[in-house]
Scaffold this motif. Structure first.
Motif, PDB file in Angstrom:
ATOM      1  N   CYS A 298     -10.218  -2.625  11.608  1.00 54.00           N
ATOM      2  CA  CYS A 298      -9.550  -1.997  10.471  1.00 54.00           C
ATOM      3  C   CYS A 298     -10.634  -1.294   9.666  1.00 54.00           C
TER       4      CYS A 298
ATOM      5  N   PHE B 159      -1.204  -7.569  11.209  1.00 52.27           N
ATOM      6  CA  PHE B 159      -2.007  -7.697  12.431  1.00 52.27           C
ATOM      7  C   PHE B 159      -1.711  -9.041  13.108  1.00 52.27           C
TER       8      PHE B 159
ATOM      9  N   ARG C 225       7.938   8.236   8.357  1.00 51.79           N
ATOM     10  CA  ARG C 225       7.699   7.791   9.726  1.00 51.79           C
ATOM     11  C   ARG C 225       7.147   8.877  10.650  1.00 51.79           C
TER      12      ARG C 225
ATOM     13  N   ASP D 201      -7.680   0.990  13.657  1.00 53.81           N
ATOM     14  CA  ASP D 201      -6.680   1.403  12.659  1.00 53.81           C
ATOM     15  C   ASP D 201      -7.431   2.113  11.538  1.00 53.81           C
TER      16      ASP D 201
ATOM     17  N   SER E 143       0.297   8.999   6.073  1.00 55.97           N
ATOM     18  CA  SER E 143       1.263   8.230   5.274  1.00 55.97           C
ATOM     19  C   SER E 143       0.664   7.584   4.035  1.00 55.97           C
ATOM     20  N   LYS E 144      -0.562   7.073   4.130  1.00 59.50           N
ATOM     21  CA  LYS E 144      -1.196   6.488   2.939  1.00 59.50           C
ATOM     22  C   LYS E 144      -1.758   7.604   2.063  1.00 59.50           C
TER      23      LYS E 144
ATOM     24  N   ALA F  27       0.836  -1.210   0.000  1.00 61.95           N
ATOM     25  CA  ALA F  27       0.000   0.000   0.000  1.00 61.95           C
ATOM     26  C   ALA F  27       0.869   1.258   0.000  1.00 61.95           C
TER      27      ALA F  27
ATOM     28  N   SER G 274       4.756   5.215  13.375  1.00 63.73           N
ATOM     29  CA  SER G 274       3.874   4.618  12.365  1.00 63.73           C
ATOM     30  C   SER G 274       2.776   3.844  13.081  1.00 63.73           C
ATOM     31  N   ILE G 275       1.870   3.321  12.304  1.00 62.20           N
ATOM     32  CA  ILE G 275       0.660   2.719  12.869  1.00 62.20           C
ATOM     33  C   ILE G 275       0.936   1.408  13.625  1.00 62.20           C
ATOM     34  N   LEU G 276       1.729   0.548  13.003  1.00 63.88           N
ATOM     35  CA  LEU G 276       1.867  -0.798  13.563  1.00 63.88           C
ATOM     36  C   LEU G 276       2.389  -0.842  15.001  1.00 63.88           C
TER      37      LEU G 276
ATOM     38  N   TYR H 122      -5.340  -7.196   6.803  1.00 67.52           N
ATOM     39  CA  TYR H 122      -3.931  -6.768   6.693  1.00 67.52           C
ATOM     40  C   TYR H 122      -3.049  -7.662   7.574  1.00 67.52           C
TER      41      TYR H 122
ATOM     42  N   VAL I 252      -6.018   4.155   9.168  1.00 69.75           N
ATOM     43  CA  VAL I 252      -5.000   4.733   8.274  1.00 69.75           C
ATOM     44  C   VAL I 252      -5.530   4.983   6.861  1.00 69.75           C
ATOM     45  N   HIS I 253      -6.581   4.249   6.457  1.00 64.89           N
ATOM     46  CA  HIS I 253      -7.105   4.441   5.092  1.00 64.89           C
ATOM     47  C   HIS I 253      -8.302   5.403   5.049  1.00 64.89           C
TER      48      HIS I 253
ATOM     49  N   ASN J 137      -8.847  -2.987   5.067  1.00 66.56           N
ATOM     50  CA  ASN J 137      -7.867  -3.494   4.110  1.00 66.56           C
ATOM     51  C   ASN J 137      -7.809  -5.002   4.305  1.00 66.56           C
TER      52      ASN J 137
HETATM   53  C1  LIG Z   1      -4.512  -1.206   7.629  1.00 68.88           C
HETATM   54  C2  LIG Z   1      -3.065  -0.819   7.706  1.00 68.88           C
HETATM   55  N1  LIG Z   1      -2.519  -0.542   8.888  1.00 68.88           N
HETATM   56  C3  LIG Z   1      -1.234  -0.187   9.001  1.00 68.88           C
HETATM   57  C4  LIG Z   1      -0.412  -0.113   7.902  1.00 68.88           C
HETATM   58  C5  LIG Z   1       1.016   0.217   8.067  1.00 68.88           C
HETATM   59  O1  LIG Z   1       1.155   1.487   8.512  1.00 68.88           O
HETATM   60  P1  LIG Z   1       2.546   1.997   9.063  1.00 68.88           P
HETATM   61  O2  LIG Z   1       3.550   1.907   7.962  1.00 68.88           O
HETATM   62  O3  LIG Z   1       2.226   3.401   9.453  1.00 68.88           O
HETATM   63  O4  LIG Z   1       2.897   1.157  10.254  1.00 68.88           O
HETATM   64  C6  LIG Z   1      -0.943  -0.393   6.638  1.00 68.88           C
HETATM   65  C7  LIG Z   1      -0.086  -0.353   5.449  1.00 68.88           C
HETATM   66  O5  LIG Z   1      -0.393  -0.871   4.423  1.00 68.88           O
HETATM   67  C8  LIG Z   1      -2.298  -0.757   6.533  1.00 68.88           C
HETATM   68  O6  LIG Z   1      -2.856  -1.033   5.358  1.00 68.88           O
END
Ligand SMILES: Cc1ncc(COP(=O)(O)O)c(C=O)c1O
Length: 399
Positions: free
Chosen positions: A169, A124, A244, A201, A235-236, A37, A95-97, A121, A203-204, A173
């Motif tokens: 999510c 997870f 970051r 999450d 970031s997306k 992504a 970042s998200i993870l 995704y 992020v999208h 995703n």
């Molecule tokens: C649903 C989801 N969460 C988290 C991430 C990763 O995010 P990050 O790079 O900020 O950890 C992605 C990346 O594809 C994603 O699709």
């Protein structure tokens, strides 16, 4: 300004995971990269200018978190999602993870269960299993071409005393659902009643197609807000993942302090100067870009959908409500997963994420990233059509 999303950018030789690592990750260096992504578009002009200013200063020392970081986050959430949050609810993360990993570490014990909704995704899974916890999948159900939540199953899973967290999510995703208020109310209520903490999450959340609206889980009610930790990031949306900088949003002091302590403990959250500049610029002035990007992506999706229907009817696009990740239902091809992978990767030479990576529920599916120039979609369609026509399941079998 008018953004030229059609302008081709050569990303090869730039240490791009998507382009330079497609051979290792997908299995064919000649495959057209349409996997991870990550978009093939340059970031918005205000982001480029902010990063350029920093680059030209020649000084890249330590940064502290300025008020502008929180102000920009509050502004974007209000502007794009109608979500009023206080500045105090916003924390910097790289970042998200890491939020998902830290939540598991903070709020669960080994052997506890984390509910998630496969196909989902795949990192997870690592946040759960790499830390000795157990996945409890409230798998989504595909009904008449649309994925839905299985609430009866969720009730059962949440009632398990070992279930401590749910990873939501939204938008989802890879299936592209944008969950409705009613769905979020039911999830939130079930989790609240069963003392299951929600990690949302989002992020999208900037990629939402007409007819749908992103509703932040924590915006639904004050009770949900207190039981939710949200992760967001430009970031997306603006293609800044390599820089970051992201945010965690929490409204409950104890939750925030506990997870923040874990995140700080190993010093893994340290501020990126470039990331900070890009983040603030994106959330302070990225709307013009986003408003033009969505219709461009819709055009890509329409092109792909039309091409599949016209020439490759056994590959079906699950209509996305959000995200730029297309979930392709390939089950009618009648191929086992290794054969399906071989078809796309080696015969068609398009590099997609393999459906089974997202859990067994993804078997028979592939995920295609359409955040690229139209010319790339056209090339992918040409390659897929050639392979489709040359195979047993192509038109030859009928004629
Ligand atoms: C649903 C989801 N969460 C988290 C991430 C990763 O995010 P990050 O790079 O900020 O950890 C992605 C990346 O594809 C994603 O699709």
């Amino acid at each position: 300004m008018k953004y030229e999303f059609d302008r081709l950018v050569d990303r090869r030789g730039t240490y791009s995971t998507k382009w330079d690592n497609v051979g290792n990750r997908i299995g064919n260096p000649n495959a057209l990269p349409m996997w991870v992504a990550d978009m093939d578009f340059p970031a918005p002009q205000p982001v480029i200018e902010a990063v350029r200013r920093r680059a030209e200063s020649g000084i890249y020392g330590y940064a502290f978190l300025p008020p502008e970081f929180r102000e920009a986050t509050v502004r974007w959430m209000q502007l794009r999602h109608g979500w009023d949050i206080s500045q105090g609810s916003v924390l910097y993360i790289s970042s998200i993870l890491p939020v998902l990993f830290a939540a598991v570490q903070t709020f669960t014990e080994p052997g506890d269960k984390i509910i998630l909704q496969r196909p989902v995704y795949y990192p997870f899974f690592q946040a759960v299993e790499n830390q000795g916890r157990v996945i409890s999948s409230n798998s989504l159900l595909l009904r008449d071409g649309r994925y839905e939540m299985d609430f009866e199953d969720l009730e059962r899973r949440a009632a398990d005393p070992r279930a401590k967290i749910m990873f939501l999510c939204n938008p989802h995703n890879p299936v592209g659902r944008v969950f409705s208020r009613e769905e979020l109310e039911r999830v939130g209520e079930i989790c609240l009643r069963n003392h299951v903490l929600v990690i949302s999450d989002e992020v999208h959340s900037d990629f939402i197609y007409p007819g749908h609206k992103h509703i932040p889980m924590a915006s639904v009610s004050a009770e949900f807000a207190a039981n939710t930790i949200t992760a967001v990031s430009p970031s997306k949306s603006f293609n800044t993942a390599g820089l970051r900088a992201a945010a965690m949003i929490t409204f409950q002091d104890e939750l925030r302090d506990r997870i923040h302590a874990v995140l700080q403990n190993d010093r893994s959250v340290s501020i990126s100067t470039f990331g900070l500049d890009a983040y603030i610029a994106a959330y302070s002035g990225g709307e013009e870009y986003m408003d033009q990007l969505i219709p461009y992506l819709e055009g890509n999706i329409h092109y792909l959908d039309h091409a599949l229907k016209a020439g490759m009817p056994k590959i079906k696009l699950i209509q996305p409500e959000g995200t730029y990740l297309m979930w392709l239902d390939c089950r009618e091809l009648g191929l086992k997963d290794p054969e399906l992978d071989h078809f796309f990767t080696d015969e068609a030479e398009v590099g997609l994420d393999k459906g089974f990576w997202f859990g067994k529920e993804g078997s028979g599916f592939m995920r295609m990233n359409v955040a690229c120039q139209r010319a790339t979609i056209e090339e992918a369609v040409r390659r897929m059509q050639r392979a489709y026509d040359a195979s047993d399941f192509g038109p030859c079998q009928f004629g």
